[in-house]
Enzyme design. Structure first.
Site, mmCIF file in Angstrom:
data_model
loop_
_atom_site.group_PDB
_atom_site.id
_atom_site.type_symbol
_atom_site.label_atom_id
_atom_site.label_comp_id
_atom_site.label_asym_id
_atom_site.label_seq_id
_atom_site.Cartn_x
_atom_site.Cartn_y
_atom_site.Cartn_z
ATOM 1 N N GLY A 254 5.010 -1.172 2.527
ATOM 2 C CA GLY A 254 4.214 0.032 2.333
ATOM 3 C C GLY A 254 5.063 1.287 2.220
ATOM 4 O O GLY A 254 6.148 1.382 2.780
ATOM 5 N N HIS B 41 0.814 -1.216 0.000
ATOM 6 C CA HIS B 41 0.000 0.000 0.000
ATOM 7 C C HIS B 41 0.849 1.268 0.000
ATOM 8 O O HIS B 41 1.924 1.334 0.587
ATOM 9 C CB HIS B 41 -0.939 -0.006 1.212
ATOM 10 N N ASP B 42 0.365 2.268 -0.722
ATOM 11 C CA ASP B 42 0.961 3.611 -0.763
ATOM 12 C C ASP B 42 2.344 3.634 -1.405
ATOM 13 O O ASP B 42 3.109 4.584 -1.197
ATOM 14 C CB ASP B 42 1.025 4.226 0.637
#
Length: 267
Positions: free
Chosen positions: A139, A121-122
């Protein structure tokens, strides 16, 4: 006109560009957008608020847009964008952003994500990036353009990898990697510059020679890193490639930098 195998489940709300091909047993969610000429081979799942660029091909058992592996709030509007003409191979996974991380996971154009790669994520992946088999991004990782991540390598969350850097196979990366750098090992050390990659991408002999001189000054034994960085700016301030490294090192970061081993500091 799209070509959709009858065994696949494609939500009517999904946006499909011209010439999209969807093979057998795929699942496409209602917030998905597939660009012109995108292709999903059999058993692909694309879900969430996900946009796939034109000409990108996703191979069997890849999952794009599944819930991120985090205990933090995810949010309804967190999303993924994948650029044009990417190859996403079997069992690859890409997770959307989170509320606290900016809400976006992005992959640029012309990327190759080999078997079993994971983008957490991100993360933000640049253009023309290659991730070899089972390469993993935690992440909030960022990869610059033309980065190569070797097979079975793991990059810790919040790490930045500068453009044209090379991550050797089976490498554990816990700190930032300068542009044009080459790192290897567990845990990683800076082995020098990615000379082979620079030559392949058309950097001139003068540019490479200048980078090597700046590298040796930057990672010399004398003085502090801040002092050596100032010396590099003073001597090589007119070199675009050197100033790429300087700008990267002067930017805010959650991590420090990977440094050469004392006995292996050559460029």
């Amino acid at each position: 006109m799209s070509n959709i195998h009858p065994s696949s489940v494609v939500d009517p709300a999904a946006k499909l560009g011209a010439g999209v091909e969807i093979g057998p047993f795929c699942i496409v969610g209602p917030q998905v957008e597939l660009g012109d000429g995108a292709k999903l081979n059999g058993h692909v799942v694309v879900t969430g608020l996900t946009k796939i660029g034109a000409g990108t091909e996703i191979h069997s058992f890849a999952v794009i847009g599944g819930p991120p592996q985090t205990l933090k709030p995810v949010g309804a509007d967190t999303r993924i964008t994948v650029g044009d003409n990417c190859q996403i191979r079997e069992h690859a996974t890409i997770h959307p952003g989170t509320v606290g991380g900016g809400g976006l996971t992005s992959v640029g154009n012309n990327c190759l994500l080999m078997v079993g790669t994971h983008i957490g994520h991100d993360c933000h992946v640049g253009n023309n990036v290659v991730m070899a088999n089972n390469g993993t991004l935690g992440g909030h990782v960022s990869l610059g353009d033309f980065v190569y991540v070797g097979g079975l390598s793991a990059i810790h969350q919040n790490v930045r990898i500068g453009a044209h850097a090379m991550i050797g196979g089976m490498t554990g990366v816990e700190q930032d990697v300068i542009p044009y750098g080459s790192v290897m090992g567990n845990r990683a050390f800076l082995a020098g510059l990615n000379i082979i990659g620079l030559k392949r991408r058309g950097f001139t002999r003068d540019q490479i020679h200048t980078l090597r001189r700046a590298y040796r000054m930057l990672f010399a034994d004398e003085g502090t890193l801040a002092e050596r960085l100032a010396d590099v700016v003073e001597e090589f301030g007119t070199s675009d490639v050197v100033m790429d490294v300087v700008a990267f090192m002067q930017a805010d970061s959650a991590r420090s930098f990977i440094l050469p081993r004392a006995d292996r500091g050559g460029a």
